[in-house]
Design an enzyme around this catalytic site. Structure first.
Site, PDB file in Angstrom:
ATOM      1  N   ASP A 140       0.564  -1.228  -0.083  1.00  0.00           N
ATOM      2  CA  ASP A 140       0.124  -0.250  -0.020  1.00  0.00           C
ATOM      3  C   ASP A 140       0.509   1.495  -0.041  1.00  0.00           C
ATOM      4  O   ASP A 140       1.006   2.251  -0.890  1.00  0.00           O
ATOM      5  CB  ASP A 140      -1.182   0.113   1.490  1.00  0.00           C
ATOM      6  N   HIS A 171      -5.427  -3.035   5.326  1.00  0.00           N
ATOM      7  CA  HIS A 171      -4.532  -3.969   3.838  1.00  0.00           C
ATOM      8  C   HIS A 171      -5.860  -3.958   2.929  1.00  0.00           C
ATOM      9  O   HIS A 171      -5.842  -5.469   1.842  1.00  0.00           O
ATOM     10  CB  HIS A 171      -3.848  -5.101   4.040  1.00  0.00           C
TER      11      HIS A 171
END
Length: 383
Positions: free
Chosen positions: A186, A213
């Site tokens: 990310d 996530h």
């Protein structure tokens, strides 16, 4: 040519999620000083993430022993990687009866094992398969290397990290300082997208990413991005946030449903593993992001934020306190040493934080609930 390729691969692996961390990795990742003996085990090493991850870990001179495990195909992967002229000795293990050998003496265990979501497969289908794999592997970790750091890549990370924690608790080996959900991809995406839009050098870009996530639980904090840019509108920030959250879908669609983000995930996993090894070796001020446990937020026992092997940006802070401050976690030889305060959020980020809470909490609770159920065997990964 070979030397040039090797240097290029090493240089790529040194890049991390912040300018300070990048400089530390550039200076310290591949130094020539003597290094401790460190065994790294990759579980799911024959899969789409596992194979490139095994390659990248073979290039890391902090690794002295590289143990590659999967339910099938690992001897070939191990033989291939073992021919690379770097420090680590490589061994391949295959099947349930060799899992103990793969794990014994490991300092760091990386788990990319699992299956990707396929056409016709519901999210619950994916969860049930990967959750079972994670539970099975973590049961073995608790038995054969209970003191190892564990890096969880298997999706859904928002649920698999709590599953691992519950397995370790049941075995009496749980140490919240040593269990990490790998959310580095990310950060890698946020850095790349921000640098491209803001017209800043990508190697210098730093964007903290907190929350979880998956989807809206991923919250990039572009208000804290550096180098600062005055060229981005509110619409740009919204678009960058959405693209970061949907990065996995972007790759799946580009591969026409025939694959997922395996290569970039392997890179991100290698970056975070390198940071963990540095922390074990006592290197100070190494910063990464991770989904970890924290006492800062009672309602969200797990949350993603920066992780440092002497400085972790914790993803799990106190639910209420997290709104006004981002959480840094200080990491050392034993994992997380301290959860530090976070910076201020923009109004848009505060709104995003509020929006992600329900989904993240539900995912955490789903993992905890599953941990009481029976599971099946481990499978190779392509997350």
């Amino acid at each position: 040519m070979k030397a040039s390729l090797f240097r290029s691969a090493e240089a790529a692996l040194r890049r991390v999620s912040s300018p300070s961390a990048s400089s530390h990795l550039l200076r310290r990742s591949y130094c020539v000083e003597s290094k401790p003996e460190r065994k790294v085990a990759v579980l799911g090493a024959a899969g789409g993430i596992g194979q490139p991850l095994a390659l990248l870990m073979k290039l890391n001179p902090l690794v002295s022993s590289l143990s590659l495990y999967d339910i099938a195909g690992t001897p070939g992967v191990a033989a291939d990687v073992s021919h690379i002229n770097t420090r680590s000795q490589v061994a391949g293990y295959m099947g349930d009866d060799q899992l103990g050998q793969a794990l014994e003496g490991a300092d760091l265990v990386i788990i990319p094992a699992g299956v990707p979501r396929k056409p016709g497969m519901t999210r619950d289908d994916l969860f049930n398969i990967n959750a079972g794999i994670v539970k099975s592997l973590c049961t073995a970790i608790a038995k054969y290397c209970p003191n190892a750091l564990v890096n969880m890549i298997s999706n859904p990370v928002n649920s698999t990290v709590p599953i691992a924690a519950e397995v370790f608790k049941k075995a009496g080996t749980y140490d919240e300082k040593k269990l990490f959900g790998v959310t580095t991809l990310d950060v890698v995406r946020a850095k790349t997208f921000y640098a491209g839009k803001a017209k800043v050098p990508v190697a210098e870009a730093n964007v903290p990413v907190v929350g979880g996530h998956a989807g809206i639980t991923i919250l990039p904090l572009f208000s804290q991005a550096t180098p600062k840019s005055n060229n981005l509108s509110d619409e740009d920030i919204v678009a960058l946030t959405k693209r970061t959250q949907d990065g996995g879908t972007e790759v799946v669609e580009a591969k026409a449903g025939k694959g997922s983000a395996t290569l970039s995930m392997a890179y991100a996993g290698a970056v975070f593993a390198d940071a963990c090894l540095k922390g074990l070796n006592g290197v100070p001020d190494v910063v990464e992001c991770s989904f970890v446990q924290s006492t800062i937020v009672p309602d969200l026992p797990y949350f993603a934020s920066k992780v440092s092997l002497s400085f972790v940006y914790s993803a799990i802070s106190s639910f209420n306190k997290f709104i006004s401050s981002l959480s840094h976690v200080k990491l050392g030889k034993n994992g997380v040493e301290e959860v530090l305060g976070l910076g201020p959020l923009s109004d848009y980020e505060k709104q995003g934080l509020e929006s992600l809470k329900h989904e993240l909490k539900a995912s955490i609770e789903k993992g905890i609930k599953f941990a009481t159920q029976t599971t099946g065997p481990a499978k190779s990964a392509e997350n």
